[in-house]
Every structure is written in C-alpha cells, then in structure tokens.
Design a protein around this motif. Structure first.
Motif, PDB file in Angstrom:
ATOM      1  N   GLY A 150      -0.835  -3.981 -10.215  1.00 49.63           N
ATOM      2  CA  GLY A 150      -0.674  -2.960 -11.254  1.00 49.63           C
ATOM      3  C   GLY A 150      -1.165  -3.490 -12.587  1.00 49.63           C
ATOM      4  O   GLY A 150      -0.806  -4.604 -12.992  1.00 49.63           O
ATOM      5  N   GLU A 173      -5.422  -3.377  -8.776  1.00 42.48           N
ATOM      6  CA  GLU A 173      -5.148  -2.042  -9.337  1.00 42.48           C
ATOM      7  C   GLU A 173      -5.774  -0.981  -8.439  1.00 42.48           C
ATOM      8  O   GLU A 173      -6.964  -1.047  -8.126  1.00 42.48           O
ATOM      9  CB  GLU A 173      -5.723  -1.965 -10.762  1.00 42.48           C
ATOM     10  CG  GLU A 173      -5.742  -0.578 -11.373  1.00 42.48           C
ATOM     11  CD  GLU A 173      -4.379   0.090 -11.413  1.00 42.48           C
ATOM     12  OE1 GLU A 173      -3.461  -0.469 -12.027  1.00 42.48           O
ATOM     13  OE2 GLU A 173      -4.224   1.173 -10.814  1.00 42.48           O
ATOM     14  N   GLY A 231       4.016  -2.031 -10.498  1.00 45.04           N
ATOM     15  CA  GLY A 231       3.433  -0.751 -10.081  1.00 45.04           C
ATOM     16  C   GLY A 231       3.937   0.463 -10.840  1.00 45.04           C
ATOM     17  O   GLY A 231       3.534   1.591 -10.557  1.00 45.04           O
ATOM     18  N   CYS A 403      10.017   4.065  -8.562  1.00 41.73           N
ATOM     19  CA  CYS A 403       8.679   3.675  -8.112  1.00 41.73           C
ATOM     20  C   CYS A 403       8.247   4.492  -6.898  1.00 41.73           C
ATOM     21  O   CYS A 403       9.063   5.078  -6.199  1.00 41.73           O
ATOM     22  CB  CYS A 403       8.570   2.176  -7.878  1.00 41.73           C
ATOM     23  SG  CYS A 403       9.978   1.370  -7.190  1.00 41.73           S
ATOM     24  N   THR A 407       4.065   2.655  -2.128  1.00 41.35           N
ATOM     25  CA  THR A 407       3.979   1.210  -2.404  1.00 41.35           C
ATOM     26  C   THR A 407       5.142   0.491  -1.746  1.00 41.35           C
ATOM     27  O   THR A 407       4.970  -0.573  -1.140  1.00 41.35           O
ATOM     28  CB  THR A 407       3.989   0.962  -3.934  1.00 41.35           C
ATOM     29  OG1 THR A 407       2.896   1.663  -4.500  1.00 41.35           O
ATOM     30  CG2 THR A 407       3.879  -0.513  -4.269  1.00 41.35           C
TER      31      THR A 407
END
Ligand SMILES: Cc1cc2nc3c(=O)[nH]c(=O)nc-3n(C[C@H](O)[C@H](O)[C@H](O)COP(=O)(O)OP(=O)(O)OC[C@H]3O[C@@H](n4cnc5c(N)ncnc54)[C@H](O)[C@@H]3O)c2cc1C
Ligand code: SF4
Length: 471
Positions: A150, A173, A231, A403, A407
């Motif tokens: 990230g 990223e 992230g 989040c 992920t």
C-alpha cells in the motif's frame, strides 16, 4: 521565540481560497500562496510557549517542532527552518495542503492559532523551488529487504524512514499510480497530483522501489525479511435500501477516483455529474469533496444529506480547548455550493428512505425522511416527513467500516470487530514478520495520523530486524 508582540500586532492570515466562481472552472489548487513577508509575520505570532500544546498529543501527531521552525522562519532562516521541520515531518507538501491542522486548534492562541499549516507549506515549497530538496541516499545498506503493501501516506512514510535506515524497500501497490487516497480519493484541487508524483519520483531517486498494478500475494511476500501492511480502511459503509445496484449509485471514493483519472487524462469522467441532480449521503469531509467535484463537473444541483444535527457554532462546555473543536465547519465545496446555488447544500437529520429507478435500472429520484431520537434515544424516521427529490447521481459518503475483505482473505488475516488489523498489545506487530500501519491498523483517520503511524511501524520493524540506527 518569534516576536514578543507578534501575536498582538498581526492578525492570523491564512492562504486565501481562489474566488469560488473562478476555481469552479478548473480542478487546480484551491488556494493561492502568500509571499515570504506575510509568512514571516505569521511565524512571528508564535509565542514559543512553555507548554506548546501545538506539538502535544492534542496537537500534531508527528510532534513537529513547531515553535522552533516558526522562530527560524520569522528570522528569515528558511533553510534551517525547513531542516527542523523535516526532522519529524516526512512530507510537509501533503500535510501543508490537506491537514486539518490539529496543532492550530490546540495552539495557545485558541481560535486565532498560528498558521502552522501554511507556514509549513511555504517552507517545503521554498525548499523545492530553491533546489534544497535533493535525494538522500543512505551511506550504507543493511542487506534487509522490506515489503510495504500500500502506497498511501502510511506506506510512503514507513518506506521513507526504513529506506533512510538503510533497508531495501519495495512498495507494492495495486493501483496504477502510487499515493493511496492522496492520489485517488482526495481531489486534485485539494492536493494537485503532480505534488504526489513529485514525491514518488524523489523516493525512487532515493532507491525506494514501487511495484504498481500489483496485488500483495503470500507467495511473493515470502522473499522479504519484514512486511508492513498499509492497505487502508477502504470498505465503505453502505445504505440499507433497495436499488443500491442501480446505475448512478456510487460510493464516494469510486466516484472521486474516476474524477481524478479524468483530470489526469484530460478526459470527461464516465461517472460525470454533468447536468445531473446530485445527492451526496454523508455530511463529512468526503461528502464535501464530492460536492466540490460535482460542481466542477457542472452538475444541475447538489444536495448533501446528514443524519446528525448541525454542530454548534461555538464550542460546548463539554468540548473545551485544547481539544479538537466539534463545531460547525463550512468547507470549500459547501462554500462553492452556497456561492452558486444560493444556499447551504446540507440537509441535517435526514436520510434516504428509498431509491426509485426507471426500466433501465437507472436512478431517477429518491425519497428522504427526517430523523429524530425515539424514546430509546436512537435516531428513527419521523412518519409524514418524506420528500422525493430528483436524482441522477447518488454518492454514498457515509464513512468506512474497515479494511477490504479481499486483502484479508488473500493474506489469510482476521480483522478485529471494527475491521482493523490492530494487534492486541497496541503495537504494530501482527506476528511473525508481519506488521500493520495507517488506516488499516487504526480505522479511517487522517493523513497526518497515517504518516505518524507509518513512521512508528518503521521503527518497530527496524528494532525487529535488529538494526538500531538511532532513529
Ligand atoms: C475522499 C477522502 C478525502 C480525504 N481527505 C482528507 C484530508 O483532506 N485530510 C486528511 O488528513 N485526511 C483525509 N482523508 C483521510 C486520509 O486520506 C486517510 O486517512 C489516509 O489516506 C490513510 O492512509 P493509509 O496509508 O493508511 O491508506 P490509503 O491512503 O487508503 O492507502 C492504502 C493503499 O493500499 C493499497 N492496497 C490495499 N490493499 C492492497 C493490496 N492487497 N495489495 C496492494 N495494494 C493494496 C490501496 O490501493 C491504496 O493505494 C480523506 C479520505 C477520503 C476517503
Ligand atoms: S501553542 Fe501556538 S503559540 Fe504556542 S508554541 Fe505552539 S504554535 Fe506557537
């Protein structure tokens, strides 16, 4: 200290906004900078307080050495002031533009706080202009490899510090450009994207590697000695109504990302608000960015719905200085709506009751309803207060709930009940060689907090790797 009587002689003067009608014609920087003389006067207002609340926990999360660099700026020692600023602030060109300046609200001058944010911006931009900002290449390398997942402010701050400590850092990223919400989220007029790109180029020149268009995968992370997950907290809060899948209904960050991509490629966004009646759900900062963006795309009208009552004009007794003032703020987008539509776009204590669509499943209108506290003290719809408004674009800016699940599942991680990767001991260490930082660890917050958290994580990683380099 600055000038003993500076705070009495000079009024607080911020960098002014460009005129609303003019700035609505483009996506360029909202503000105009002021010359050195004004910045020096403003710096002279700092009293070098015995207890500088500006740099305390009430103020700057980076604990910037504010009175020291204000004094140097006042004395005309800009380069020394900048060096002092850079001791704690990794990217003043970001915070100098988008920080709500917690330090100014905690300042002993209270409502007339020293203009630290504008002073900081002046110092860093002077540094770039005069060529003082040069790539800093560490004298030696430790041989350790670190992945930062990230490239938002927390990831960039962690990468920057770890690189300066001599570790080899790769920022992974998934987007096509680095910067996280600095790039795709915060609109160009608040933070021009060439400013973000300038910093990325500088970090590349300092040997930080960026792997763009790349998702973090467990297999590829095995090659690193430590991994910091940065992230973000990007899962948006949705609305519990039918037709959320209709055309013309979008989450704020998707809309703002698309708007920035259009600005960067000099095209028209396919989510453009042009000629549409726009309704933004959420009266906060993200909602305000949607208002400003929709107006620049020449919407027919824009309305902002907020569930809560309007905040008070002045601090309540339960919210004393130096706490952050929970008072009514009318931000740039709302000011632009007032200038063009003749009234505040915000409607308080109101939410969406239902969405109406046509046969093509396009949104055509929505029904709002007023909210009031019920006998249990919870907000509930008030029957008979429904109103139907035309709507061609509905933007949901109702906050974030943690989040992203993709992920988490890809990396086999479990978030806490608030969607955060926050270790139980309050540290950044999730276990093994895995760390977390920024919004992913704390929940949606501020750029300056993400920067501070990224730097704190970097220091933990450095200790974990057994390198005590004195940072
Ligand atoms: C519209 C909007 C406006 C805002 N305006 C302000 C403001 O004016 N001032 C302010 O102080 N704060 C503002 N904020 C809040 C601020 O932007 C965030 O708190 C901050 O960006 C968080 O930084 P971060 O590094 O933790 O995460 P982010 O900036 O969210 O960055 C996370 C990055 O991680 C990447 N990523 C996620 N998962 C993966 C993966 N699996 N593999 C690879 N990459 C991945 C994402 O693509 C993203 O680039 C705003 C927020 C929003 C939404
Ligand atoms: S609290 Fe305000 S006046 Fe005091 S040192 Fe900080 S910025 Fe200067």
């Amino acid at each position: 200290m600055g000038k003993a009587t500076g705070f009495m002689e000079y009024e607080r003067t911020e960098n002014p906004y460009r005129d609303a009608q003019t700035r609505l014609q483009d996506f360029s920087d909202l503000h105009t900078a002021q010359p050195e003389a004004i910045r020096r006067c403003q710096a002279s207002r700092c009293m070098n307080c015995g207890v500088p609340f500006c740099q305390s926990d009430f103020g700057c999360p980076l604990h910037n050495l504010i009175p020291e660099w204000n004094d140097l700026l006042y004395q005309g020692q800009e380069r020394a002031a900048l060096e002092r600023l850079l001791q704690t602030a990794p990217f003043p060109e970001f915070t100098g533009r988008v920080c709500p300046a917690l330090c100014e609200k905690a300042c002993n001058l209270a409502d007339d706080g020293v203009t630290n944010r504008d002073n900081e911006l002046y110092l860093i931009e002077t540094g770039f202009e005069k060529g003082w900002i040069k790539p800093r290449i560490p004298a030696s390398r430790t041989g350790k490899r670190i992945a930062v997942v990230g490239s938002g402010p927390s990831g960039l701050a962690a990468a920057d510090l770890l690189n300066q400590m001599g570790h080899a850092v790769t920022v992974i990223e998934k987007a096509d450009r680095a910067g996280g919400l600095l790039m795709y989220g915060i609109p160009n007029m608040k933070l021009p994207k060439e400013i973000v790109e300038r910093r990325i180029r500088l970090m590349e020149a300092e040997d930080v590697s960026f792997a763009l268009n790349t998702e973090a995968e467990p297999e590829s992370l095995k090659a690193y000695d430590a991994v910091i997950l940065c992230g973000g907290a990007r899962k948006p809060r949705s609305l519990n109504v039918e037709h959320m899948d209709a055309q013309g209904v979008h989450f704020a960050v998707d809309y703002l990302t698309e708007a920035t991509e259009a600005v960067l490629s000099d095209t028209v966004s396919f989510l453009s608000a042009k000629d549409k009646h726009v309704i933004v759900v959420g009266g906060g900062d993200t909602g305000n960015d949607c208002v400003g963006t929709a107006l620049r795309q020449h919407c027919a009208s824009v309305t902002q719905l907020e569930m809560m009552p309007a905040a008070p004009e002045k601090r309540l007794p339960a919210n004393p200085w130096p706490e952050w003032p929970r008072t009514l703020r009318t931000d740039y987008g709302q000011l632009e709506a007032i200038a063009t539509q003749g009234g505040d776009p915000r409607i308080y204590e109101t939410t969406v009751q239902s969405i109406q669509v046509n046969e093509q499943n396009e949104i055509v209108s929505l029904t709002t309803v007023r909210l009031a506290k019920n006998p249990e003290g919870k907000l509930a719809p008030v029957p008979g207060t429904e109103k139907t408004l035309p709507c061609g674009l509905l933007l949901i800016a109702a906050g974030f709930v943690g989040c992203e699940e993709a992920t988490l599942s890809r990396l086999s991680l479990q978030a806490d009940n608030r969607g955060r990767l926050l270790p139980a001991d309050g540290s950044h260490h999730l276990g093994s060689k895995l760390f977390s930082a920024g919004d992913m660890r704390t929940g949606q917050s501020l750029v300056v907090r993400a920067l501070a958290d990224g730097r704190a994580a970097a220091k933990e990683v450095n200790l974990f790797l057994g390198e005590k380099n004195g940072f």
